[in-house]
Structure formats: structure tokens, C-alpha cells
Design a protein around this motif. Structure first.
Motif, PDB file in Angstrom:
ATOM      1  N   SER A  69       0.859  -1.178   0.000  1.00  0.00           N
ATOM      2  CA  SER A  69       0.000   0.000   0.000  1.00  0.00           C
ATOM      3  C   SER A  69       0.896   1.230   0.000  1.00  0.00           C
ATOM      4  O   SER A  69       2.069   1.149   0.375  1.00  0.00           O
ATOM      5  N   SER A  70       0.356   2.344  -0.457  1.00  0.00           N
ATOM      6  CA  SER A  70       1.154   3.571  -0.461  1.00  0.00           C
ATOM      7  C   SER A  70       0.269   4.771  -0.170  1.00  0.00           C
ATOM      8  O   SER A  70      -0.913   4.796  -0.497  1.00  0.00           O
ATOM      9  N   LYS A  71       0.877   5.737   0.469  1.00  0.00           N
ATOM     10  CA  LYS A  71       0.206   6.995   0.799  1.00  0.00           C
ATOM     11  C   LYS A  71       1.258   8.085   0.737  1.00  0.00           C
ATOM     12  O   LYS A  71       2.263   8.034   1.443  1.00  0.00           O
ATOM     13  N   SER A  72       1.063   9.049  -0.146  1.00  0.00           N
ATOM     14  CA  SER A  72       1.999  10.164  -0.321  1.00  0.00           C
ATOM     15  C   SER A  72       3.407   9.680  -0.627  1.00  0.00           C
ATOM     16  O   SER A  72       4.377  10.171  -0.062  1.00  0.00           O
ATOM     17  N   ALA A  73       3.517   8.690  -1.483  1.00  0.00           N
ATOM     18  CA  ALA A  73       4.782   8.110  -1.945  1.00  0.00           C
ATOM     19  C   ALA A  73       5.533   7.357  -0.847  1.00  0.00           C
ATOM     20  O   ALA A  73       6.684   6.999  -1.016  1.00  0.00           O
ATOM     21  N   VAL A  74       4.865   7.079   0.274  1.00  0.00           N
ATOM     22  CA  VAL A  74       5.433   6.231   1.320  1.00  0.00           C
ATOM     23  C   VAL A  74       4.793   4.854   1.152  1.00  0.00           C
ATOM     24  O   VAL A  74       3.581   4.696   1.304  1.00  0.00           O
ATOM     25  N   VAL A  75       5.619   3.861   0.817  1.00  0.00           N
ATOM     26  CA  VAL A  75       5.140   2.528   0.511  1.00  0.00           C
ATOM     27  C   VAL A  75       5.282   1.640   1.745  1.00  0.00           C
ATOM     28  O   VAL A  75       6.339   1.614   2.374  1.00  0.00           O
ATOM     29  N   THR A  76       4.213   0.923   2.068  1.00  0.00           N
ATOM     30  CA  THR A  76       4.249  -0.055   3.156  1.00  0.00           C
ATOM     31  C   THR A  76       4.146  -1.435   2.537  1.00  0.00           C
ATOM     32  O   THR A  76       3.221  -1.716   1.780  1.00  0.00           O
ATOM     33  N   VAL A  77       5.126  -2.278   2.859  1.00  0.00           N
ATOM     34  CA  VAL A  77       5.162  -3.643   2.361  1.00  0.00           C
ATOM     35  C   VAL A  77       4.872  -4.552   3.552  1.00  0.00           C
ATOM     36  O   VAL A  77       5.595  -4.532   4.544  1.00  0.00           O
ATOM     37  N   ALA A  78       3.788  -5.328   3.470  1.00  0.00           N
ATOM     38  CA  ALA A  78       3.372  -6.185   4.580  1.00  0.00           C
ATOM     39  C   ALA A  78       3.165  -7.603   4.074  1.00  0.00           C
ATOM     40  O   ALA A  78       3.113  -7.852   2.872  1.00  0.00           O
ATOM     41  N   GLY A  79       3.067  -8.535   5.015  1.00  0.00           N
ATOM     42  CA  GLY A  79       2.828  -9.923   4.674  1.00  0.00           C
ATOM     43  C   GLY A  79       3.892 -10.811   5.261  1.00  0.00           C
ATOM     44  O   GLY A  79       4.566 -10.459   6.227  1.00  0.00           O
ATOM     45  N   THR A  80       4.040 -12.003   4.645  1.00  0.00           N
ATOM     46  CA  THR A  80       5.032 -12.957   5.140  1.00  0.00           C
ATOM     47  C   THR A  80       5.992 -13.344   4.023  1.00  0.00           C
ATOM     48  O   THR A  80       5.620 -13.399   2.850  1.00  0.00           O
ATOM     49  N   VAL A  81       7.224 -13.605   4.432  1.00  0.00           N
ATOM     50  CA  VAL A  81       8.274 -14.059   3.513  1.00  0.00           C
ATOM     51  C   VAL A  81       8.932 -15.287   4.121  1.00  0.00           C
ATOM     52  O   VAL A  81       8.894 -15.484   5.338  1.00  0.00           O
ATOM     53  N   PRO A  82       9.556 -16.138   3.290  1.00  0.00           N
ATOM     54  CA  PRO A  82      10.113 -17.382   3.813  1.00  0.00           C
ATOM     55  C   PRO A  82      11.361 -17.211   4.697  1.00  0.00           C
ATOM     56  O   PRO A  82      11.601 -18.017   5.574  1.00  0.00           O
ATOM     57  N   ASP A  83      12.146 -16.175   4.461  1.00  0.00           N
ATOM     58  CA  ASP A  83      13.373 -16.013   5.246  1.00  0.00           C
ATOM     59  C   ASP A  83      13.803 -14.550   5.288  1.00  0.00           C
ATOM     60  O   ASP A  83      13.218 -13.689   4.637  1.00  0.00           O
ATOM     61  N   VAL A  97      12.038   1.379  -6.776  1.00  0.00           N
ATOM     62  CA  VAL A  97      11.024   1.866  -7.714  1.00  0.00           C
ATOM     63  C   VAL A  97      11.035   3.388  -7.713  1.00  0.00           C
ATOM     64  O   VAL A  97      11.018   4.030  -6.663  1.00  0.00           O
ATOM     65  N   ARG A  98      11.081   3.942  -8.907  1.00  0.00           N
ATOM     66  CA  ARG A  98      11.117   5.391  -9.037  1.00  0.00           C
ATOM     67  C   ARG A  98       9.824   6.009  -8.501  1.00  0.00           C
ATOM     68  O   ARG A  98       8.725   5.560  -8.813  1.00  0.00           O
ATOM     69  N   GLY A  99       9.987   7.022  -7.664  1.00  0.00           N
ATOM     70  CA  GLY A  99       8.846   7.705  -7.084  1.00  0.00           C
ATOM     71  C   GLY A  99       8.599   7.333  -5.635  1.00  0.00           C
ATOM     72  O   GLY A  99       7.856   8.014  -4.942  1.00  0.00           O
ATOM     73  N   VAL A 100       9.234   6.252  -5.173  1.00  0.00           N
ATOM     74  CA  VAL A 100       9.083   5.836  -3.780  1.00  0.00           C
ATOM     75  C   VAL A 100       9.951   6.741  -2.916  1.00  0.00           C
ATOM     76  O   VAL A 100      11.157   6.838  -3.121  1.00  0.00           O
ATOM     77  N   ARG A 101       9.320   7.397  -1.961  1.00  0.00           N
ATOM     78  CA  ARG A 101      10.045   8.302  -1.064  1.00  0.00           C
ATOM     79  C   ARG A 101      10.578   7.550   0.154  1.00  0.00           C
ATOM     80  O   ARG A 101      11.664   7.836   0.643  1.00  0.00           O
ATOM     81  N   GLU A 102       9.805   6.597   0.640  1.00  0.00           N
ATOM     82  CA  GLU A 102      10.162   5.845   1.844  1.00  0.00           C
ATOM     83  C   GLU A 102       9.491   4.488   1.787  1.00  0.00           C
ATOM     84  O   GLU A 102       8.404   4.346   1.238  1.00  0.00           O
ATOM     85  N   VAL A 103      10.141   3.468   2.355  1.00  0.00           N
ATOM     86  CA  VAL A 103       9.558   2.137   2.436  1.00  0.00           C
ATOM     87  C   VAL A 103       9.440   1.758   3.907  1.00  0.00           C
ATOM     88  O   VAL A 103      10.413   1.844   4.653  1.00  0.00           O
ATOM     89  N   ARG A 104       8.246   1.341   4.292  1.00  0.00           N
ATOM     90  CA  ARG A 104       8.020   0.892   5.663  1.00  0.00           C
ATOM     91  C   ARG A 104       7.806  -0.614   5.665  1.00  0.00           C
ATOM     92  O   ARG A 104       7.094  -1.154   4.828  1.00  0.00           O
ATOM     93  N   ASN A 105       8.416  -1.269   6.638  1.00  0.00           N
ATOM     94  CA  ASN A 105       8.363  -2.724   6.716  1.00  0.00           C
ATOM     95  C   ASN A 105       7.244  -3.182   7.636  1.00  0.00           C
ATOM     96  O   ASN A 105       7.207  -2.831   8.810  1.00  0.00           O
ATOM     97  N   GLY A 106       6.349  -3.949   7.079  1.00  0.00           N
ATOM     98  CA  GLY A 106       5.291  -4.584   7.871  1.00  0.00           C
ATOM     99  C   GLY A 106       5.303  -6.089   7.653  1.00  0.00           C
ATOM    100  O   GLY A 106       4.320  -6.769   7.902  1.00  0.00           O
ATOM    101  N   MET A 107       6.460  -6.612   7.189  1.00  0.00           N
ATOM    102  CA  MET A 107       6.565  -8.043   6.866  1.00  0.00           C
ATOM    103  C   MET A 107       7.095  -8.820   8.060  1.00  0.00           C
ATOM    104  O   MET A 107       7.761  -8.283   8.935  1.00  0.00           O
ATOM    105  N   ALA A 108       6.807 -10.113   8.028  1.00  0.00           N
ATOM    106  CA  ALA A 108       7.318 -11.029   9.045  1.00  0.00           C
ATOM    107  C   ALA A 108       7.866 -12.261   8.332  1.00  0.00           C
ATOM    108  O   ALA A 108       7.387 -12.640   7.260  1.00  0.00           O
ATOM    109  N   VAL A 109       8.862 -12.880   8.947  1.00  0.00           N
ATOM    110  CA  VAL A 109       9.422 -14.114   8.413  1.00  0.00           C
ATOM    111  C   VAL A 109       8.526 -15.267   8.859  1.00  0.00           C
ATOM    112  O   VAL A 109       8.200 -15.385  10.046  1.00  0.00           O
ATOM    113  N   ASP A 110       8.114 -16.107   7.911  1.00  0.00           N
ATOM    114  CA  ASP A 110       7.244 -17.241   8.196  1.00  0.00           C
ATOM    115  C   ASP A 110       8.081 -18.338   8.843  1.00  0.00           C
ATOM    116  O   ASP A 110       8.897 -18.963   8.197  1.00  0.00           O
ATOM    117  N   ALA A 111       7.870 -18.589  10.114  1.00  0.00           N
ATOM    118  CA  ALA A 111       8.668 -19.563  10.874  1.00  0.00           C
ATOM    119  C   ALA A 111       8.345 -21.006  10.514  1.00  0.00           C
ATOM    120  O   ALA A 111       9.119 -21.903  10.825  1.00  0.00           O
TER     121      ALA A 111
END
Length: 113
Positions: A69-83, A97-111
Motif C-alpha cells: 500500500s502507499s500513501k503520499s509516496a510512502v510505501v508499506t510492504v506487509a505480509g510474510t516471507v520465507p526467510d 522503484v522510481r517515485g518511492v520516497r520511503e519504504v516501511r516494513n510490515g513483513m514477518a518471516v514465516d517460521a
């Protein structure tokens, strides 16, 4: 020395007057504000699509369940990843990605994997 000081004072005065002149164009017109908000929403939607595309097509992120999701060019990446490597990879790709001002982490590693 006197000429240099005069030049600096003149430059500061000109910058001040230009700033005041530009502020005269500011508006509180609801139609203008609505157009600006709609444009920002469209830009955020486009940015979200670009980041999602790059993350979904990356082979190193196979098996990840990522939402963007993004708001005012601040991108939030959420969900699960394997490692941890996939987590860092997703954040790096999103920030590239061009235009992204900031990336916020909302991801978790899938245990479980």
C-alpha cells in the motif's frame, strides 16, 4: 567587500519577494484541493501497482505473501516471507522503484518454512 554585501542583501530581498509572490497563488478552493487529492490518489495507486509488479515477478520472493500500500509516496510492504534474505530483498526492490520516497516494513518471516 561592500559590493559583495550589497549583492547578498539584494539576493535575499529578491528571494523574499518571490516567496511572497508565490504564496499569493495559494488557494483554498475546494475544487482545486479535490483535484490535488485525486491526483495524489492516482499517483499512489500507480506506485502501488509498480511495487506489487516488481515484487510478484521476482524469483527470489517465490513463496512470499506480500501486500503493498502507499500513501503520499510512502510505501508499506506487509505480509510474510520465507526467510530474512527475502525480507531484505523485498524492501530493496520496493525502494528501487522510481517515485518511492520511503519504504516501511510490515513483513514477518514465516517460521513454519
Amino acid at each position: 567587500m561592500l559590493i559583495r554585501n550589497f549583492f547578498v542583501a539584494t539576493l535575499v530581498a529578491v528571494a523574499t519577494f518571490v516567496g511572497l509572490a508565490l504564496s499569493a497563488f495559494a488557494t483554498d478552493d475546494p475544487q482545486v484541493l479535490a483535484a490535488v487529492v485525486a491526483n495524489n490518489d492516482a499517483l499512489d495507486s500507480t506506485l502501488t501497482d509498480k511495487v506489487e509488479t516488481i515484487l510478484r515477478t521476482d524469483v527470489g520472493l517465490a513463496g512470499s505473501r506480500i501486500r503493498v500500500s502507499s500513501k503520499s509516496a510512502v510505501v508499506t510492504v506487509a505480509g510474510t516471507v520465507p526467510d530474512e534474505h527475502a525480507l531484505r530483498r523485498a524492501l530493496d526492490l520496493a525502494s528501487s522503484v522510481r517515485g518511492v520516497r520511503e519504504v516501511r516494513n510490515g513483513m514477518a518471516v514465516d517460521a513454519q518454512k
